[in-house]
Design a protein around this motif. Structure first.
Motif, PDB file in Angstrom:
ATOM      1  N   LEU A  75      41.141  44.935  -5.575  1.00 27.70           N
ATOM      2  CA  LEU A  75      42.523  44.786  -5.117  1.00 27.70           C
ATOM      3  C   LEU A  75      43.466  45.396  -6.151  1.00 27.70           C
ATOM      4  O   LEU A  75      43.428  45.031  -7.327  1.00 27.70           O
ATOM      5  N   ASN A  76      44.272  46.334  -5.704  1.00 26.39           N
ATOM      6  CA  ASN A  76      45.272  46.920  -6.609  1.00 26.39           C
ATOM      7  C   ASN A  76      46.551  46.104  -6.471  1.00 26.39           C
ATOM      8  O   ASN A  76      47.231  46.153  -5.448  1.00 26.39           O
ATOM      9  N   GLU A  77      46.838  45.348  -7.524  1.00 27.71           N
ATOM     10  CA  GLU A  77      47.948  44.392  -7.444  1.00 27.71           C
ATOM     11  C   GLU A  77      49.288  45.071  -7.183  1.00 27.71           C
ATOM     12  O   GLU A  77      50.093  44.594  -6.372  1.00 27.71           O
ATOM     13  N   ALA A 128      43.399  47.743  -1.062  1.00 23.75           N
ATOM     14  CA  ALA A 128      42.031  47.305  -1.349  1.00 23.75           C
ATOM     15  C   ALA A 128      41.170  48.563  -1.411  1.00 23.75           C
ATOM     16  O   ALA A 128      40.995  49.246  -0.406  1.00 23.75           O
ATOM     17  N   ILE A 129      40.670  48.867  -2.607  1.00 18.03           N
ATOM     18  CA  ILE A 129      39.942  50.130  -2.793  1.00 18.03           C
ATOM     19  C   ILE A 129      38.442  49.856  -2.869  1.00 18.03           C
ATOM     20  O   ILE A 129      38.004  49.067  -3.721  1.00 18.03           O
ATOM     21  N   PRO A 130      37.634  50.482  -1.967  1.00 19.54           N
ATOM     22  CA  PRO A 130      36.179  50.260  -2.067  1.00 19.54           C
ATOM     23  C   PRO A 130      35.630  50.927  -3.330  1.00 19.54           C
ATOM     24  O   PRO A 130      35.753  52.138  -3.480  1.00 19.54           O
ATOM     25  N   VAL A 136      42.797  38.365   1.979  1.00 22.11           N
ATOM     26  CA  VAL A 136      43.673  38.386   0.800  1.00 22.11           C
ATOM     27  C   VAL A 136      44.827  37.396   1.011  1.00 22.11           C
ATOM     28  O   VAL A 136      45.171  36.617   0.129  1.00 22.11           O
ATOM     29  N   LYS A 137      45.387  37.418   2.227  1.00 18.62           N
ATOM     30  CA  LYS A 137      46.554  36.579   2.529  1.00 18.62           C
ATOM     31  C   LYS A 137      46.166  35.090   2.592  1.00 18.62           C
ATOM     32  O   LYS A 137      46.813  34.246   1.995  1.00 18.62           O
ATOM     33  N   ASP A 138      45.065  34.818   3.313  1.00 13.99           N
ATOM     34  CA  ASP A 138      44.683  33.408   3.529  1.00 13.99           C
ATOM     35  C   ASP A 138      43.874  32.835   2.377  1.00 13.99           C
ATOM     36  O   ASP A 138      43.718  31.617   2.278  1.00 13.99           O
ATOM     37  N   LEU A 143      43.015  36.378  -7.455  1.00 13.01           N
ATOM     38  CA  LEU A 143      42.190  37.228  -6.602  1.00 13.01           C
ATOM     39  C   LEU A 143      42.024  38.616  -7.223  1.00 13.01           C
ATOM     40  O   LEU A 143      43.008  39.274  -7.567  1.00 13.01           O
ATOM     41  N   MET A 144      40.754  39.011  -7.387  1.00 13.44           N
ATOM     42  CA  MET A 144      40.489  40.307  -8.005  1.00 13.44           C
ATOM     43  C   MET A 144      40.017  41.314  -6.968  1.00 13.44           C
ATOM     44  O   MET A 144      40.293  42.502  -7.051  1.00 13.44           O
TER      45      MET A 144
END
Ligand SMILES: [Fe+2]
Length: 527
Positions: free
Chosen positions: A200-202, A207-209, A253-255, A288-289
């Protein structure tokens, strides 16, 4: 009396005393234990105090009649046979006695031998009944045992998977290994066709695989599961870039909750090619990472809550591994910085040796690269080079900084610095190979060096490289007791030392680097 000769206890209940007397006398003579009661109430009292195997009862009796007694016995012990004796048989009585669990119905006057045949038959039936109950219990017990056994096998299998996950994440050296291990474990242990980790790019919210693995039989049929980096993953695994999957990733990510889709019901939530799908968040200290995904695209298997648990467990273990590695790297870097600060402090005591360790390290690393050393070896050489003279911290200033030549006693003290340095590093519990290089950086190829007089290949290869860089920098720099040597003398010492002080194969490489100007370039850069 032989225990086998003891027959069962029979209770006779009748308000006619003569019948009780006859039955009592006859059946005792046949080896039975006999008890008698004149009505149902007395019989109940006897039943409460004795173990009775069979009961013969009249119907019409004062206080408590035979039908009530039969009903009482059915509730009290439904394995006890009750035989009814009556002089006034009626259909109603017969129906009622059968309802009350009565096994036989004898009509008075009763023939004693007929009674005995009846007793033998009810005992035989009772034995069969009891055996049947035991057998049923055994069957039930076996079924229960089998169930417990199956449950145990399942638990054992689960424990195996958990253990495997724990060991998979216990011996990793870099954070990038953790992500690759994560996707590999998802494919291997929960039988996913493919797995992908999204970082996850804050700042951008993307979201980068970054790591991907697939089963041998999925898409490509060759080789073991492959990991690919972010730029390859979209080619090998277009699903990792699928907008529907990205929508699901953002929902997680949201939930902040894992997602399990057991079966793709075609509602458009999942791309058509995916049959079963899971997403779990990877959090470090509640932050969250990234998101780990696993999917099934073929076959009959589908993910369940159990696989979701395994995947979450993997994400937790990966988070712990990343945290430990970061902590270790932090401690390691702090320790190295502290020790190097000591080296700089030593060098600062003598302005002539300023930057010596830095130049030696750069030169040794340049040689190691030319000689094809691995990145791990270069990292070892980097630490050993920076710290190779740390043992001088234990040498007194009047010897270390003495202008002019040292006497033999002073030289002996100086010669202790490789051992002191190796001991300092040993106390840190890290850097075993680096410590060996520090200890050996004054060994000579012909075995006349110190402290251990090692010879040729007994001296670690990286220490043989470091020794050339160390001597070259020492004679090519100004020192407290002399000026920089002129070029021809430097070359005489270095090349003249091939086979005696230095490894001739490494000297050959060094010669080429000198001739190409690479040595001068490295030394200029390091200053
Ligand atoms: Fe040294």
């Amino acid at each position: 009396m032989n225990p086998e000769a003891i027959k069962e206890t029979v209770l006779f209940v009748d308000d006619e005393e003569s019948i009780l007397d006859i039955a009592c006398t006859y059946f005792r003579s046949r080896g039975y234990q006999v008890l008698t009661a004149s009505n149902g109430r007395e019989a109940v009292d006897i039943l409460s105090k004795n173990r009775i195997d069979c009961c013969f009862t009249d119907i019409n009796m004062p206080e408590m009649d035979g039908l009530e007694l039969a009903e009482y016995i059915r509730k009290y012990d439904n394995t006890m046979p009750v035989v009814v004796m009556t002089g006034y048989p009626s259909l109603d009585n017969t129906i009622q006695t059968l309802k009350n669990g009565v096994v036989d119905f004898l009509i008075k006057p009763i023939n004693l031998s007929q009674m005995e045949i009846c007793i033998q038959r009810v005992f035989r039936e009772r034995k069969l009944f009891t055996e049947n109950i035991i057998l049923s219990k055994e069957v039930e017990g076996k079924a229960r045992l089998e169930k417990v056994n199956n449950e145990l096998m399942c638990k054992n299998k689960e424990l195996g998977v958990i253990n495997r996950i724990m060991s998979d994440f216990s011996d990793l050296h870099e954070s990038s290994d953790v992500f690759n291990q994560l996707v590999d474990s998802a494919v291997m242990l929960i039988h996913a066709d493919a797995a992908c980790f999204y970082l996850l790019n804050e700042s951008t919210g993307q979201a980068i695989p970054i790591a991907f693995s697939k089963a041998n039989n999925f898409i490509s049929s060759s080789g073991s599961p492959k990991q690919v980096n972010a730029c390859d993953s979209s080619q090998l695994f277009p699903l990792s870039e699928d907008p529907q999957i990205h929508t699901l990733v953002f929902d997680v990510v949201k939930d902040d909750q894992p997602l399990l889709i057991v079966e793709n019901n075609g509602s458009g939530c999942l791309p058509d090619g995916i049959l079963s799908f899971m997403l779990v968040p990877l959090k470090i200290r509640n932050k969250l990472m990234g998101i780990l995904s696993a999917l099934i695209c073929q076959g009959e298997c589908r993910f369940s809550e159990k696989e979701l648990y395994y995947l979450s467990f993997m994400a937790n273990k990966a988070a712990s591994a990343i945290e430990s590695l970061a902590l270790y790297e932090n401690i390691y870097n702090n320790l190295l910085a502290t020790l190097y600060a000591f080296v700089k402090a030593i060098e600062a005591r003598d302005p002539y040796t300023k930057q010596h360790s830095n130049r030696v390290t750069r030169l040794a690393l340049a040689m190691a690269k030319v000689m094809g050393c691995s990145s791990e070896e270069q990292e070892i050489l980097n630490v050993a080079g920076l710290l190779h003279d740390i043992g001088k911290i234990g040498i007194r200033d009047e010897i270390l900084l003495k202008p002019g030549r040292l006497n033999s006693e002073e030289y002996d003290i100086i010669k202790q610095h490789p051992v002191i340095g190796a001991d300092i590093m040993d106390n840190m519990g890290l850097w075993h190979r680096e410590k060996q290089i520090v200890r050996c950086h004054h060994e000579r190829f012909d075995g006349n060096g110190y402290p251990d007089k090692l010879k040729g290949e007994q001296i670690p290869f990286l220490a043989r490289i470091l020794s050339i860089a160390d001597v070259y920098d020492a004679i090519a720099s100004d020192r407290a007791y002399r000026k920089r040597m002129d070029e021809s003398k430097i070359l005489d010492i270095i090349f003249g030392g091939a086979g005696s002080q230095f490894d001739p194969a490494i000297i050959d490489v060094f010669r080429r680097m000198l001739e190409s100007g690479e040595v001068a370039h490295v030394m200029a850069d390091a200053d």
